[in-house]
Write an enzyme that holds these catalytic residues in place. Sequence first.
Site, PDB file in Angstrom:
ATOM      1  N   LYS A  53       0.980  -1.127  -0.140  1.00 34.56           N
ATOM      2  CA  LYS A  53       0.033  -0.057  -0.227  1.00 34.56           C
ATOM      3  C   LYS A  53       0.954   1.078   0.074  1.00 34.56           C
ATOM      4  CE  LYS A  53      -3.839  -2.699   1.930  1.00 34.56           C
ATOM      5  NZ  LYS A  53      -4.382  -3.177   3.158  1.00 34.56           N
ATOM      6  N   GLN A  97      -5.400  -1.952   8.886  1.00 36.70           N
ATOM      7  CA  GLN A  97      -5.188  -3.084   8.366  1.00 36.70           C
ATOM      8  C   GLN A  97      -5.657  -4.583   9.218  1.00 36.70           C
ATOM      9  OE1 GLN A  97      -3.306  -3.700   5.432  1.00 36.70           O
ATOM     10  NE2 GLN A  97      -3.882  -6.018   5.717  1.00 36.70           N
ATOM     11  N   ASP A 120     -11.387   2.269   3.020  1.00 36.93           N
ATOM     12  CA  ASP A 120     -11.626   0.748   2.563  1.00 36.93           C
ATOM     13  C   ASP A 120     -13.040   0.538   2.527  1.00 36.93           C
ATOM     14  OD1 ASP A 120      -9.730  -0.998   2.730  1.00 36.93           O
ATOM     15  OD2 ASP A 120      -9.370  -1.175   4.669  1.00 36.93           O
TER      16      ASP A 120
END
Length: 285
Positions: A53, A97, A120
């Site tokens: 990322k 995460q 997300d």
Amino acid sequence: MAAKILDGKALSAEVKRTVGLRVDALKERGIVPGLAVILVGNDPASEIYVRNKGKGCEECGMYSRTIRLEEMTTQLQLEEEIERLNADPAIHGILVQLPLPRHLDEAAALKKILPQKDVDGFHLMNAGALMNGAEGVVPCTPKGALYMIHSTGETLSGREAVVIGRSNIVGKPMAMLLMREDCTVTVCHSKTKDLSEHTRKADILVSAVGKAGFVTADMVKPGAIVIDVGINRVDGKVCGDVAFNEVKDVAGWITPVPGGVGRMTIAMLMSNTVDAAERIVSGER
Ligand code: NDP
């Protein structure tokens, strides 16, 4: 005839190129889009995802920050960190995460992220928006998978789509997106009876199960678009859910693993982050 390969490397490069141009335009206005990733503990797979990322941000000219919290971080400490990032003007996108260590409450943490910084797309507000067909952030993996499906140039309206898996992060949003495309969608899961009966009817088959070799050639309709979301490790090698070597002889289109949906997930994260920066800058909070 062998299936055409949906090349995640090439398609993700295409997405990142467009993102890069939008980043340049924001920079001309003095804004650098910024992504913060919170990593709790030292899960080796999560370490790799977080590194990728960061690399994605670099390629697109964005700012990235990784906040590393130790395994024994409390819920309060995690949520305070999220609050700090919510208030930080240099950060337009926040990602926690997953998976978090077992003692932490994932749903409660995700709820703390400002919906407009939730790149997300896991916040209940964004999940609800997708369900209702309203504007919101779409989760990166299904968004990337849909981009790959569109790249085939096939008409989606009226086609039979089957999604194997019903998680909040992949299966359910994937089904919603395909429904939005006017597909007739069937969602299968571990309690589905006669799975192959369903999958053999699919013009579009998406597998998000997490079991290597799960989708075999006899489960696939000739000419189908087969999207393999699974990431599995067998003898140290990464592979998907689909038995690629046999399914490629039946399908019309297929995504490889590695080099498929995983690449698109990162590219869509970059896209969601620049979207968030543009929205915040234009005051559309
Ligand atoms: P989950 O474990 O949350 O969901 C797996 C789903 O598969 C569940 O809905 C489960 O059903 C279903 N399932 C399990 N066994 C069977 C079976 N025998 N028949 C039919 N359905 C079954 O996983 P995720 O959705 O988080 O991830 C799925 C896979 O995708 C994993 O391999 C993950 O690593 C990968 N992934 C890849 C990403 C990428 O960027 N490429 C991003 C995110 C995930 P039930 O609900 O009944 O338990």
